[in-house]
Scaffold this motif. Sequence first.
Motif, PDB file in Angstrom:
ATOM      1  N   LYS A  36      23.060 -81.239 -29.174  1.00  0.00           N
ATOM      2  CA  LYS A  36      24.470 -81.182 -28.776  1.00  0.00           C
ATOM      3  C   LYS A  36      25.155 -79.928 -29.299  1.00  0.00           C
ATOM      4  O   LYS A  36      26.033 -79.382 -28.652  1.00  0.00           O
ATOM      5  CB  LYS A  36      25.210 -82.419 -29.270  1.00  0.00           C
ATOM      6  N   ASN A  37      24.758 -79.502 -30.522  1.00  0.00           N
ATOM      7  CA  ASN A  37      25.390 -78.336 -31.138  1.00  0.00           C
ATOM      8  C   ASN A  37      24.463 -77.775 -32.213  1.00  0.00           C
ATOM      9  O   ASN A  37      23.402 -78.347 -32.488  1.00  0.00           O
ATOM     10  CB  ASN A  37      26.760 -78.710 -31.721  1.00  0.00           C
ATOM     11  N   PHE A  38      24.880 -76.671 -32.814  1.00  0.00           N
ATOM     12  CA  PHE A  38      24.031 -76.016 -33.819  1.00  0.00           C
ATOM     13  C   PHE A  38      23.786 -76.916 -35.015  1.00  0.00           C
ATOM     14  O   PHE A  38      22.677 -76.960 -35.546  1.00  0.00           O
ATOM     15  CB  PHE A  38      24.657 -74.688 -34.267  1.00  0.00           C
ATOM     16  N   ARG A  39      24.802 -77.641 -35.445  1.00  0.00           N
ATOM     17  CA  ARG A  39      24.645 -78.520 -36.616  1.00  0.00           C
ATOM     18  C   ARG A  39      23.560 -79.562 -36.358  1.00  0.00           C
ATOM     19  O   ARG A  39      22.706 -79.796 -37.199  1.00  0.00           O
ATOM     20  CB  ARG A  39      25.958 -79.208 -36.955  1.00  0.00           C
ATOM     21  N   GLU A  40      23.599 -80.186 -35.173  1.00  0.00           N
ATOM     22  CA  GLU A  40      22.578 -81.170 -34.829  1.00  0.00           C
ATOM     23  C   GLU A  40      21.202 -80.517 -34.758  1.00  0.00           C
ATOM     24  O   GLU A  40      20.209 -81.079 -35.235  1.00  0.00           O
ATOM     25  CB  GLU A  40      22.917 -81.834 -33.499  1.00  0.00           C
ATOM     26  N   ALA A  41      21.125 -79.333 -34.187  1.00  0.00           N
ATOM     27  CA  ALA A  41      19.853 -78.612 -34.094  1.00  0.00           C
ATOM     28  C   ALA A  41      19.313 -78.296 -35.487  1.00  0.00           C
ATOM     29  O   ALA A  41      18.121 -78.477 -35.757  1.00  0.00           O
ATOM     30  CB  ALA A  41      20.031 -77.326 -33.291  1.00  0.00           C
ATOM     31  N   PHE A  42      20.176 -77.856 -36.376  1.00  0.00           N
ATOM     32  CA  PHE A  42      19.749 -77.492 -37.729  1.00  0.00           C
ATOM     33  C   PHE A  42      19.208 -78.692 -38.491  1.00  0.00           C
ATOM     34  O   PHE A  42      18.303 -78.552 -39.321  1.00  0.00           O
ATOM     35  CB  PHE A  42      20.896 -76.843 -38.506  1.00  0.00           C
ATOM     36  N   GLU A  43      19.721 -79.878 -38.213  1.00  0.00           N
ATOM     37  CA  GLU A  43      19.247 -81.085 -38.888  1.00  0.00           C
ATOM     38  C   GLU A  43      17.747 -81.298 -38.661  1.00  0.00           C
ATOM     39  O   GLU A  43      17.069 -81.875 -39.497  1.00  0.00           O
ATOM     40  CB  GLU A  43      20.037 -82.311 -38.435  1.00  0.00           C
ATOM     41  N   LEU A  44      17.239 -80.825 -37.528  1.00  0.00           N
ATOM     42  CA  LEU A  44      15.809 -80.972 -37.241  1.00  0.00           C
ATOM     43  C   LEU A  44      14.959 -80.222 -38.272  1.00  0.00           C
ATOM     44  O   LEU A  44      13.842 -80.640 -38.578  1.00  0.00           O
ATOM     45  CB  LEU A  44      15.514 -80.480 -35.821  1.00  0.00           C
ATOM     46  N   CYS A  45      15.492 -79.144 -38.838  1.00  0.00           N
ATOM     47  CA  CYS A  45      14.773 -78.385 -39.872  1.00  0.00           C
ATOM     48  C   CYS A  45      14.537 -79.237 -41.116  1.00  0.00           C
ATOM     49  O   CYS A  45      13.596 -78.994 -41.868  1.00  0.00           O
ATOM     50  CB  CYS A  45      15.567 -77.153 -40.289  1.00  0.00           C
ATOM     51  N   LYS A  46      15.394 -80.214 -41.342  1.00  0.00           N
ATOM     52  CA  LYS A  46      15.317 -81.041 -42.539  1.00  0.00           C
ATOM     53  C   LYS A  46      14.447 -82.277 -42.360  1.00  0.00           C
ATOM     54  O   LYS A  46      14.174 -82.983 -43.329  1.00  0.00           O
ATOM     55  CB  LYS A  46      16.729 -81.480 -42.941  1.00  0.00           C
ATOM     56  N   GLU A  47      14.027 -82.533 -41.134  1.00  0.00           N
ATOM     57  CA  GLU A  47      13.235 -83.728 -40.857  1.00  0.00           C
ATOM     58  C   GLU A  47      11.799 -83.550 -41.362  1.00  0.00           C
ATOM     59  O   GLU A  47      11.110 -82.609 -40.974  1.00  0.00           O
ATOM     60  CB  GLU A  47      13.223 -84.036 -39.367  1.00  0.00           C
TER      61      GLU A  47
END
Length: 95
Positions: free
Chosen positions: A24-35
């Motif tokens: 949806k947005n950059f913040r949501e995309a960045f969360e994938l890095c933490k998974e």
Amino acid sequence: MTVFSGSVFAMNVDGKAIFAFEAKNFREAFELCKEEWVRDDLTTITSNGLPLCSSTAKLTVRRADEAEIVIYRNAANQAQTEDLVLAYLVELDRA
């Protein structure tokens, strides 16, 4: 027919684009890095006999470029799912 509602991003591993995905947005995309599952998968999947990622690799995201968006859209259309689609931008080794 797949409906696209977000933006397409690329996951980079140590600066190299590995897969494209929608968020949806950059913040949501960045969360994938933490998974944890993302890193786990990338350390077990190989390209040319080498893992896509090491345990210490830096994972980052950025907006996908036009070519990466096309690859993602094609993969998402073929997948026909509401689940997260990862469109790999590198050649994967097949078992």
